[in-house]
Motif scaffolding. Sequence first.
Motif, PDB file in Angstrom:
ATOM      1  N   ASP A 205      14.819   1.744   4.754  1.00  0.00           N
ATOM      2  CA  ASP A 205      14.017   0.999   4.457  1.00  0.00           C
ATOM      3  C   ASP A 205      13.411   0.503   4.202  1.00  0.00           C
ATOM      4  O   ASP A 205      13.312   0.205   2.780  1.00  0.00           O
TER       5      ASP A 205
ATOM      6  N   THR B 118       5.958  -3.683   2.671  1.00  0.00           N
ATOM      7  CA  THR B 118       5.884  -4.815   1.349  1.00  0.00           C
ATOM      8  C   THR B 118       4.966  -3.874   1.389  1.00  0.00           C
ATOM      9  O   THR B 118       3.946  -2.999   2.192  1.00  0.00           O
TER      10      THR B 118
ATOM     11  N   SER C 270      -0.791  -2.221  -3.044  1.00  0.00           N
ATOM     12  CA  SER C 270      -1.544  -1.277  -3.808  1.00  0.00           C
ATOM     13  C   SER C 270      -0.614  -0.333  -4.778  1.00  0.00           C
ATOM     14  O   SER C 270      -0.205   0.444  -4.446  1.00  0.00           O
TER      15      SER C 270
ATOM     16  N   ASN D 201       0.517   4.268   3.105  1.00  0.00           N
ATOM     17  CA  ASN D 201      -0.104   4.680   4.431  1.00  0.00           C
ATOM     18  C   ASN D 201       0.583   5.860   4.669  1.00  0.00           C
ATOM     19  O   ASN D 201       2.316   5.739   5.222  1.00  0.00           O
TER      20      ASN D 201
ATOM     21  N   SER E 198       8.720   3.862   6.498  1.00  0.00           N
ATOM     22  CA  SER E 198       9.139   4.341   5.194  1.00  0.00           C
ATOM     23  C   SER E 198       8.306   5.525   4.332  1.00  0.00           C
ATOM     24  O   SER E 198       9.680   6.021   3.732  1.00  0.00           O
TER      25      SER E 198
ATOM     26  N   LYS F 166      15.137  -4.565   9.792  1.00  0.00           N
ATOM     27  CA  LYS F 166      14.795  -5.038   8.466  1.00  0.00           C
ATOM     28  C   LYS F 166      15.320  -5.888   7.427  1.00  0.00           C
ATOM     29  O   LYS F 166      15.198  -6.459   6.943  1.00  0.00           O
TER      30      LYS F 166
HETATM   31  C1  LIG Z   1       0.599  -8.754   2.107  1.00  0.00           C
HETATM   32  C2  LIG Z   1       1.021  -7.101   2.465  1.00  0.00           C
HETATM   33  C3  LIG Z   1       0.782  -6.128   1.579  1.00  0.00           C
HETATM   34  C4  LIG Z   1       0.434  -4.691   2.439  1.00  0.00           C
HETATM   35  N1  LIG Z   1       0.633  -3.798   1.171  1.00  0.00           N
HETATM   36  C5  LIG Z   1       0.863  -2.590   1.454  1.00  0.00           C
HETATM   37  C6  LIG Z   1       0.300  -1.266   0.711  1.00  0.00           C
HETATM   38  O1  LIG Z   1       0.446  -1.420  -0.106  1.00  0.00           O
HETATM   39  N2  LIG Z   1       0.653   0.282   1.121  1.00  0.00           N
HETATM   40  C7  LIG Z   1       0.892  -0.090   2.213  1.00  0.00           C
HETATM   41  O2  LIG Z   1       1.068   1.099   2.483  1.00  0.00           O
HETATM   42  N3  LIG Z   1       1.590  -1.075   3.148  1.00  0.00           N
HETATM   43  C8  LIG Z   1       0.758  -2.061   3.357  1.00  0.00           C
HETATM   44  N4  LIG Z   1       1.359  -3.253   4.443  1.00  0.00           N
HETATM   45  C9  LIG Z   1       1.511  -2.694   5.583  1.00  0.00           C
HETATM   46  C10 LIG Z   1       3.084  -2.378   5.210  1.00  0.00           C
HETATM   47  O3  LIG Z   1       4.187  -3.653   4.730  1.00  0.00           O
HETATM   48  C11 LIG Z   1       3.578  -2.671   6.837  1.00  0.00           C
HETATM   49  O4  LIG Z   1       2.952  -2.144   7.786  1.00  0.00           O
HETATM   50  C12 LIG Z   1       5.160  -2.342   7.518  1.00  0.00           C
HETATM   51  O5  LIG Z   1       5.078  -2.797   8.754  1.00  0.00           O
HETATM   52  C13 LIG Z   1       5.279  -1.387   7.369  1.00  0.00           C
HETATM   53  O6  LIG Z   1       6.465  -1.281   7.351  1.00  0.00           O
HETATM   54  P1  LIG Z   1       7.814   0.493   7.805  1.00  0.00           P
HETATM   55  O7  LIG Z   1       7.511   1.054   8.811  1.00  0.00           O
HETATM   56  O8  LIG Z   1       8.902   0.124   7.739  1.00  0.00           O
HETATM   57  O9  LIG Z   1       8.049   0.908   6.128  1.00  0.00           O
HETATM   58  C14 LIG Z   1       1.126  -4.407   3.454  1.00  0.00           C
HETATM   59  C15 LIG Z   1       1.274  -5.402   4.602  1.00  0.00           C
HETATM   60  C16 LIG Z   1       1.226  -6.643   3.465  1.00  0.00           C
HETATM   61  C17 LIG Z   1       1.686  -8.195   4.300  1.00  0.00           C
END
Ligand SMILES: Cc1cc2nc3c(=O)[nH]c(=O)nc-3n(C[C@H](O)[C@H](O)[C@H](O)COP(=O)(O)O)c2cc1C
Length: 168
Positions: free
Chosen positions: A27, A30, A33, A49, A54, A90
């Motif tokens: 996976d 983005t 943080s 989160n 992921s 993805k």
């Molecule tokens: C610009 C941007 C910044 C993000 N920064 C974070 C971050 O720092 N930490 C985090 O947990 N999710 C962050 N996200 C949200 C995750 O990228 C998003 O929820 C993603 O769909 C999770 O993918 P997954 O469920 O396949 O792991 C960010 C999203 C964007 C568009």
Amino acid sequence: MNQIVELFRKITTGVYVVGVAHDGARDAFTATSLVQVSYRPLLLALAINPKHASYPLLRDSGTWTVNILRAGELELARRFGTPPASGSDKLAGSDWGVGRLGAPILKGASAYFDCRLVSEVSAGDHQVVIGKVIGGSVFAQGFEPLLYAATGNLDQSASLFPSSFESP
Ligand SMILES: Cc1cc2nc3c(=O)[nH]c(=O)nc-3n(C[C@H](O)[C@H](O)[C@H](O)COP(=O)(O)O)c2cc1C
């Protein structure tokens, strides 16, 4: 935009694609943080989160890559930062390499770090994972990184902020 959202958007950060893999599953998401927290050893802290798909892959493998996006790469930030259409992969459509401990490296990125988990702490609604940088490379010299401020509300975080500060 409320005052708290505006205040927090003044924190300057880049935008990265974090790659994870475990037990045949891969996976990438983005993230913004992310911060270097030590020189010797080189350590990066990342807030993730734990509800993200992921997260278990990162936790169980103990490794991840941080792939650095360059200015203008909003489409990549969107692709890895929003849920894919159901059933779609993805990661399909991009070329991937493999880091030293098995995490995917986004070949089209301008640079990457390869990290190994050294510690983890719960921080409110996120987990902060600290990774030792065990590898990495710059693919494109002199690039301008994509800044979080340039992504607007792509992560839809404006609604996550409280509307006022909690009393001390
Ligand atoms: C610009 C941007 C910044 C993000 N920064 C974070 C971050 O720092 N930490 C985090 O947990 N999710 C962050 N996200 C949200 C995750 O990228 C998003 O929820 C993603 O769909 C999770 O993918 P997954 O469920 O396949 O792991 C960010 C999203 C964007 C568009």
